[in-house]
Structures are given as structure tokens and as C-alpha cells.
Write a protein that holds these residues in place. Structure first.
Motif, PDB file in Angstrom:
ATOM      1  N   VAL A   1       5.484  26.533  20.751  1.00 14.26           N
ATOM      2  CA  VAL A   1       6.396  27.074  19.736  1.00 14.26           C
ATOM      3  C   VAL A   1       5.541  27.749  18.667  1.00 14.26           C
ATOM      4  CG1 VAL A   1       8.178  25.348  20.178  1.00 14.26           C
ATOM      5  CG2 VAL A   1       6.537  24.949  18.354  1.00 14.26           C
ATOM      6  N   SER A   2       6.147  28.549  17.817  1.00  9.91           N
ATOM      7  CA  SER A   2       5.367  29.290  16.830  1.00  9.91           C
ATOM      8  C   SER A   2       4.926  28.400  15.664  1.00  9.91           C
ATOM      9  CB  SER A   2       6.179  30.474  16.298  1.00  9.91           C
ATOM     10  OG  SER A   2       7.218  30.010  15.449  1.00  9.91           O
ATOM     11  N   ALA A   3       3.806  28.753  15.068  1.00 10.97           N
ATOM     12  CA  ALA A   3       3.308  28.027  13.898  1.00 10.97           C
ATOM     13  C   ALA A   3       4.302  28.093  12.732  1.00 10.97           C
ATOM     14  CB  ALA A   3       1.939  28.548  13.487  1.00 10.97           C
ATOM     15  N   PRO A   4       4.935  29.262  12.472  1.00  8.84           N
ATOM     16  CA  PRO A   4       5.930  29.292  11.390  1.00  8.84           C
ATOM     17  C   PRO A   4       7.101  28.316  11.644  1.00  8.84           C
ATOM     18  CG  PRO A   4       5.266  31.523  11.932  1.00  8.84           C
ATOM     19  CD  PRO A   4       4.655  30.618  12.976  1.00  8.84           C
ATOM     20  N   TYR A   5       7.459  28.130  12.904  1.00 10.18           N
ATOM     21  CA  TYR A   5       8.528  27.192  13.237  1.00 10.18           C
ATOM     22  C   TYR A   5       8.103  25.757  12.920  1.00 10.18           C
ATOM     23  CZ  TYR A   5      12.295  25.022  16.000  1.00 10.18           C
ATOM     24  OH  TYR A   5      13.374  24.277  16.422  1.00 10.18           O
ATOM     25  N   ILE A   6       6.847  25.412  13.229  1.00  8.67           N
ATOM     26  CA  ILE A   6       6.323  24.084  12.888  1.00  8.67           C
ATOM     27  C   ILE A   6       6.370  23.896  11.376  1.00  8.67           C
ATOM     28  CG2 ILE A   6       4.276  22.579  12.923  1.00  8.67           C
ATOM     29  CD1 ILE A   6       5.381  22.923  15.729  1.00  8.67           C
ATOM     30  N   THR A   7       5.955  24.920  10.640  1.00  2.27           N
ATOM     31  CA  THR A   7       5.990  24.852   9.172  1.00  2.27           C
ATOM     32  C   THR A   7       7.412  24.632   8.677  1.00  2.27           C
ATOM     33  OG1 THR A   7       4.075  26.326   9.007  1.00  2.27           O
ATOM     34  CG2 THR A   7       5.451  26.095   7.035  1.00  2.27           C
ATOM     35  N   GLN A   8       8.350  25.386   9.221  1.00  2.00           N
ATOM     36  CA  GLN A   8       9.745  25.255   8.798  1.00  2.00           C
ATOM     37  C   GLN A   8      10.295  23.865   9.093  1.00  2.00           C
ATOM     38  OE1 GLN A   8      11.570  28.543  10.855  1.00  2.00           O
ATOM     39  NE2 GLN A   8      11.072  29.998   9.234  1.00  2.00           N
ATOM     40  N   ILE A   9       9.893  23.279  10.199  1.00  2.21           N
ATOM     41  CA  ILE A   9      10.313  21.912  10.524  1.00  2.21           C
ATOM     42  C   ILE A   9       9.738  20.952   9.494  1.00  2.21           C
ATOM     43  CG2 ILE A   9      10.035  19.998  12.156  1.00  2.21           C
ATOM     44  CD1 ILE A   9      10.022  22.167  14.412  1.00  2.21           C
ATOM     45  N   GLU A  10       8.447  21.064   9.223  1.00  2.21           N
ATOM     46  CA  GLU A  10       7.777  20.120   8.335  1.00  2.21           C
ATOM     47  C   GLU A  10       8.229  20.218   6.878  1.00  2.21           C
ATOM     48  OE1 GLU A  10       3.535  19.975   8.740  1.00  2.21           O
ATOM     49  OE2 GLU A  10       3.648  19.270  10.812  1.00  2.21           O
ATOM     50  N   VAL A  11       8.686  21.387   6.438  1.00  2.00           N
ATOM     51  CA  VAL A  11       9.158  21.514   5.058  1.00  2.00           C
ATOM     52  C   VAL A  11      10.674  21.347   4.947  1.00  2.00           C
ATOM     53  CG1 VAL A  11       7.206  22.940   4.344  1.00  2.00           C
ATOM     54  CG2 VAL A  11       9.340  24.041   5.065  1.00  2.00           C
ATOM     55  N   GLY A  12      11.336  21.139   6.076  1.00  2.00           N
ATOM     56  CA  GLY A  12      12.764  20.863   6.053  1.00  2.00           C
ATOM     57  C   GLY A  12      13.677  22.071   6.066  1.00  2.00           C
ATOM     58  N   LYS A  13      13.144  23.243   6.380  1.00  2.00           N
ATOM     59  CA  LYS A  13      13.984  24.445   6.443  1.00  2.00           C
ATOM     60  C   LYS A  13      14.708  24.570   7.772  1.00  2.00           C
ATOM     61  CE  LYS A  13      11.721  27.188   2.966  1.00  2.00           C
ATOM     62  NZ  LYS A  13      11.196  28.463   2.562  1.00  2.00           N
ATOM     63  N   ARG A  14      14.159  23.932   8.816  1.00  2.00           N
ATOM     64  CA  ARG A  14      14.798  23.954  10.138  1.00  2.00           C
ATOM     65  C   ARG A  14      14.688  22.578  10.762  1.00  2.00           C
ATOM     66  NH1 ARG A  14      13.391  29.079  13.737  1.00  2.00           N
ATOM     67  NH2 ARG A  14      15.145  28.220  14.881  1.00  2.00           N
TER      68      ARG A  14
END
Length: 107
Positions: free
Chosen positions: A35-48
Motif C-alpha cells: 500500500v502507499s506510504a501516504p495511506y499508512i500515514t493517513q491511517i496512523e493519524v486517523g484520517k482514514r
């Protein structure tokens, strides 16, 4: 009286905690899961919130059963087991060897 955290928060905290214990960047976890790094970031910050398919990929990459990611404070308990410690050691060794190989071949 139970103070239950939302499941998205539990998953997010477990992913982030386990990833950091392995010494991995979000980019490295993204490579391991496809999966993309931005997606991992979004998961970890609660945006997705990750789909169940992505949760399974993350759990596999992190070396845990997928249900571990759904259990509150499980990442703290799980880090005490020798199985997880062995996984961390193996992962760090593989990462170090891979970096060395890439460095040698990029010269």
C-alpha cells in the motif's frame, strides 16, 4: 464502567506502536504491505480507516495475527513475548543485510 476506545483508534495505535518497535519507517511498512506510504500515514493519524484487507496485510507484515490489531493495548502486551522479540530481531537483521546489499550494488 468501561472506557472503550473507538476501534479505529485501537487499530491506529497498534499499527503505529508495532511499526515503531520494529524500527520501521512508514515507507518501509508500505513497501512490505503493497500500500502507499501516504495511506499508512493517513491511517496512523486517523484520517482514514484501513479496510479489512489492508489490516490483514499490515498484521502479516508486522508479524502478528490480524486480531491483535483490534485488541486495546495489545501492542504493549505483545511486545513482551519472545515470539515477537524474535520477529523484531529477524526483521532488523534482514533490513541490515538488505541495506548492505543495496549499498554494495549501487556503487
Amino acid at each position: 464502567m468501561m472506557n472503550e476506545l473507538p476501534i479505529e483508534t485501537v487499530i491506529r495505535e497498534n499499527i503505529k506502536t508495532l511499526r515503531k518497535r520494529l524500527g520501521w519507517s512508514q515507507e518501509f511498512l508500505a513497501e512490505k504491505t503493497g500500500v502507499s506510504a501516504p495511506y499508512i500515514t493517513q491511517i496512523e493519524v486517523g484520517k482514514r480507516a484501513p479496510s479489512l484487507d489492508v489490516v490483514e496485510k499490515l498484521a502479516t507484515a508486522l508479524g502478528v495475527e490480524y486480531k491483535v490489531l483490534f485488541e486495546p493495548n495489545n501492542s504493549k502486551k505483545h511486545s513482551d513475548t519472545s515470539e515477537f522479540s524474535k520477529h523484531i530481531l529477524e526483521t532488523k537483521l534482514i533490513s541490515a543485510i538488505t541495506k548492505t546489499i543495496h549499498k554494495e550494488f549501487s556503487r
